[in-house]
Design an enzyme around this catalytic site. Sequence first.
Site, PDB file in Angstrom:
ATOM      1  N   PHE A 150      -5.594   2.899   1.959  1.00 35.12           N
ATOM      2  CA  PHE A 150      -6.862   3.540   1.596  1.00 35.12           C
ATOM      3  C   PHE A 150      -7.534   4.028   2.887  1.00 35.12           C
ATOM      4  O   PHE A 150      -8.698   3.743   3.138  1.00 35.12           O
ATOM      5  CB  PHE A 150      -7.765   2.567   0.844  1.00 35.12           C
ATOM      6  CG  PHE A 150      -7.172   2.065  -0.446  1.00 35.12           C
ATOM      7  CD1 PHE A 150      -7.143   2.880  -1.576  1.00 35.12           C
ATOM      8  CD2 PHE A 150      -6.601   0.802  -0.530  1.00 35.12           C
ATOM      9  CE1 PHE A 150      -6.578   2.430  -2.767  1.00 35.12           C
ATOM     10  CE2 PHE A 150      -6.045   0.344  -1.722  1.00 35.12           C
ATOM     11  CZ  PHE A 150      -6.029   1.164  -2.845  1.00 35.12           C
ATOM     12  N   ASN A 206      -8.439   7.936  -5.690  1.00 34.30           N
ATOM     13  CA  ASN A 206      -8.587   9.258  -5.080  1.00 34.30           C
ATOM     14  C   ASN A 206      -9.034  10.307  -6.100  1.00 34.30           C
ATOM     15  O   ASN A 206      -9.856  11.170  -5.792  1.00 34.30           O
ATOM     16  CB  ASN A 206      -7.277   9.691  -4.412  1.00 34.30           C
ATOM     17  CG  ASN A 206      -7.157   9.110  -3.005  1.00 34.30           C
ATOM     18  OD1 ASN A 206      -8.074   8.431  -2.537  1.00 34.30           O
ATOM     19  ND2 ASN A 206      -6.062   9.364  -2.333  1.00 34.30           N
ATOM     20  N   CYS A 258      -4.721  14.284   1.243  1.00 40.52           N
ATOM     21  CA  CYS A 258      -4.660  13.303   0.141  1.00 40.52           C
ATOM     22  C   CYS A 258      -5.226  13.805  -1.174  1.00 40.52           C
ATOM     23  O   CYS A 258      -4.517  13.862  -2.180  1.00 40.52           O
ATOM     24  CB  CYS A 258      -5.394  12.029   0.553  1.00 40.52           C
ATOM     25  SG  CYS A 258      -4.500  11.089   1.765  1.00 40.52           S
TER      26      CYS A 258
HETATM   27  C1  UDX Z   1      -9.166  10.285   1.446  1.00 38.88           C
HETATM   28  C2  UDX Z   1      -9.657   8.924   0.949  1.00 38.88           C
HETATM   29  O1  UDX Z   1     -11.025   8.752   1.350  1.00 38.88           O
HETATM   30  C3  UDX Z   1      -8.779   7.812   1.469  1.00 38.88           C
HETATM   31  O2  UDX Z   1      -9.208   6.575   0.943  1.00 38.88           O
HETATM   32  C4  UDX Z   1      -7.348   8.091   1.029  1.00 38.88           C
HETATM   33  O3  UDX Z   1      -6.474   7.096   1.406  1.00 38.88           O
HETATM   34  C5  UDX Z   1      -6.904   9.440   1.573  1.00 38.88           C
HETATM   35  O4  UDX Z   1      -7.802  10.448   1.090  1.00 38.88           O
HETATM   36  P1  UDX Z   1      -9.380  11.731   3.666  1.00 38.88           P
HETATM   37  O5  UDX Z   1      -8.618  12.783   2.951  1.00 38.88           O
HETATM   38  O6  UDX Z   1      -8.990  11.395   5.053  1.00 38.88           O
HETATM   39  O7  UDX Z   1      -9.333  10.342   2.857  1.00 38.88           O
HETATM   40  O8  UDX Z   1     -10.900  12.185   3.752  1.00 38.88           O
HETATM   41  P2  UDX Z   1     -12.286  11.927   3.016  1.00 38.88           P
HETATM   42  O9  UDX Z   1     -13.269  11.519   4.018  1.00 38.88           O
HETATM   43  O10 UDX Z   1     -12.139  11.064   1.844  1.00 38.88           O
HETATM   44  O11 UDX Z   1     -12.656  13.413   2.558  1.00 38.88           O
HETATM   45  C6  UDX Z   1     -11.818  14.189   1.725  1.00 38.88           C
HETATM   46  C7  UDX Z   1     -12.415  15.558   1.502  1.00 38.88           C
HETATM   47  O12 UDX Z   1     -13.565  15.485   0.684  1.00 38.88           O
HETATM   48  C8  UDX Z   1     -12.854  16.269   2.773  1.00 38.88           C
HETATM   49  O13 UDX Z   1     -12.506  17.637   2.682  1.00 38.88           O
HETATM   50  C9  UDX Z   1     -14.351  16.113   2.778  1.00 38.88           C
HETATM   51  O14 UDX Z   1     -15.005  17.136   3.470  1.00 38.88           O
HETATM   52  C10 UDX Z   1     -14.651  16.165   1.291  1.00 38.88           C
HETATM   53  N1  UDX Z   1     -15.895  15.489   0.907  1.00 38.88           N
HETATM   54  C11 UDX Z   1     -16.021  14.144   1.061  1.00 38.88           C
HETATM   55  C12 UDX Z   1     -16.929  16.214   0.339  1.00 38.88           C
HETATM   56  O15 UDX Z   1     -16.836  17.448   0.177  1.00 38.88           O
HETATM   57  N2  UDX Z   1     -18.055  15.563  -0.058  1.00 38.88           N
HETATM   58  C13 UDX Z   1     -18.207  14.227   0.075  1.00 38.88           C
HETATM   59  O16 UDX Z   1     -19.272  13.710  -0.318  1.00 38.88           O
HETATM   60  C14 UDX Z   1     -17.164  13.493   0.657  1.00 38.88           C
END
Ligand code: UDX
Length: 471
Positions: A150, A206, A258
């Site tokens: 995670f 996710n 992811c």
């Molecule tokens: C995610 C999960 O958080 C993690 O637990 C899993 O194992 C892998 O996928 P990650 O892809 O590294 O991690 O990034 P994360 O910080 O979760 O953001 C994902 C996307 O959502 C990004 O593009 C981010 O900009 C976007 N996002 C996130 C939003 O647009 N709004 C939010 O409030 C949060």
Amino acid sequence: MTKQPIGVMGAGWVGLVTAASFADLGHSVVVRDVDPARIEELESGALSIYEPGLDELIRRNRSRLRFTLDAAEVFAATGVVFVCVGTPPTYSGDADLSAVWRLVTELPAGVDDTILVMKSTVPVGTGEAVRAKLDARGLENIVYASNPEFLAEGTALTDFLNPSRIVVGSFAGAGAADVRALYDTLNAPVLETDVPTAEMIKYASNAFLATKISFINEIANVCEDTHADVTVVAEGMGLDPRIGPSFLRAGVGYGGSCFPKDVAALKQVAGNSGYHFQLLNAAIEVNELQKRRLLSKLKWHLGPLRDRTVTLLGVAFKPNTNDIRQAASLVIAARLLAEGARVRAWDPVALQAAGPVLGPEVELCEDLLGSLRGADAAVVVTEWDELSALDLDEARAVMRRPLLIDGRNLFDPDTVRASGFVYEGIGRPSADVDSVSSALAVPERLRFSARAAAQRLRGAEVAGEPNPAGA
Ligand code: UDX
């Protein structure tokens, strides 16, 4: 007490974070990758993956880390082997499990007393399929467990060492206690379950977070038509402990390695078993449209984008990473080029990765202020700290037109407007087009009506098709 030696298959981002973190907990770790260049790079002390603190963690624990191309070496030296290979999406949206099957096939015959722990995100049912293949090869003594990661990019080391939970899936409990014991020193709730349930926990988590983002993005889009401010709406919603404040930041949509992949794979898992997952379909479509909405905002103020210079501020899919996989910047840049705009891109760490993907038509700019010189608009795509520190007066002075489209709601609208900018956020009260026309010096007849553009976008545009508002 000597700690259990650990094997890691796959020296990608998950594999290296896992390896370096276990090394830091005192284990000796053997990391195997099939790519000779990757192993050579790691042996030489270099690291092309950008993850805050990872190079330092590898350096500090170098004596406990070994890198190899040889799978047999891993199984000879360790009794617990984490599988951290890539599972990218195929054209059908299913996860590509070829790296997993390759690993199962090349497991040396006669390997015994080893626990194979799946950390890669794999479709529900994969563990059972791996178990069957192992048995068919006569490797019944290899224990299989699921232990999904995670980890979020940019905070992966903290996520590993301070996890929200540790999920261990096993077949009838086999190996569960051993996997659990590896995390004994970490203070986190442990959930032991069967393998399919552990696999589903990862996908469901996710998919839920991705849906939460698409939900707040739709609320943002409605806010734009109703003069409400989504940032305050999200704050108000988040105060309800049943909702919580995280993953309620409206913006250009989710990207990364992811969410898009896992959401598509879960949709396939459901579809393959005959279930039409409507909510996921909607979350995916909203996300695609969200990236393209910025184009309407630009056209609203600038009219046709042909020969306009637009600077993308941020290319990485989120800050503190150089990962550009499924980044909104790639879609926005492609749409801008298709509309005839001149596109520049600034990013503190992702330009090298982005260059070949964005192509030669996009001008890559290392200097933030330089990237804005003579630009007709700046578009915030990634909320880098460097951008919050931008001197708005200086930026205003070098730009041809002072238009800031804030795809991450990074800036305070009043502050930006006080510096003489025309400011548009996501789901925030809009600039009054008439009052800003003189600031932008774009003739009225060239500008599109915001409402008409938004309606066309909502009603007619489907993911991947040209935006009729810009025809
Ligand atoms: C995610 C999960 O958080 C993690 O637990 C899993 O194992 C892998 O996928 P990650 O892809 O590294 O991690 O990034 P994360 O910080 O979760 O953001 C994902 C996307 O959502 C990004 O593009 C981010 O900009 C976007 N996002 C996130 C939003 O647009 N709004 C939010 O409030 C949060």
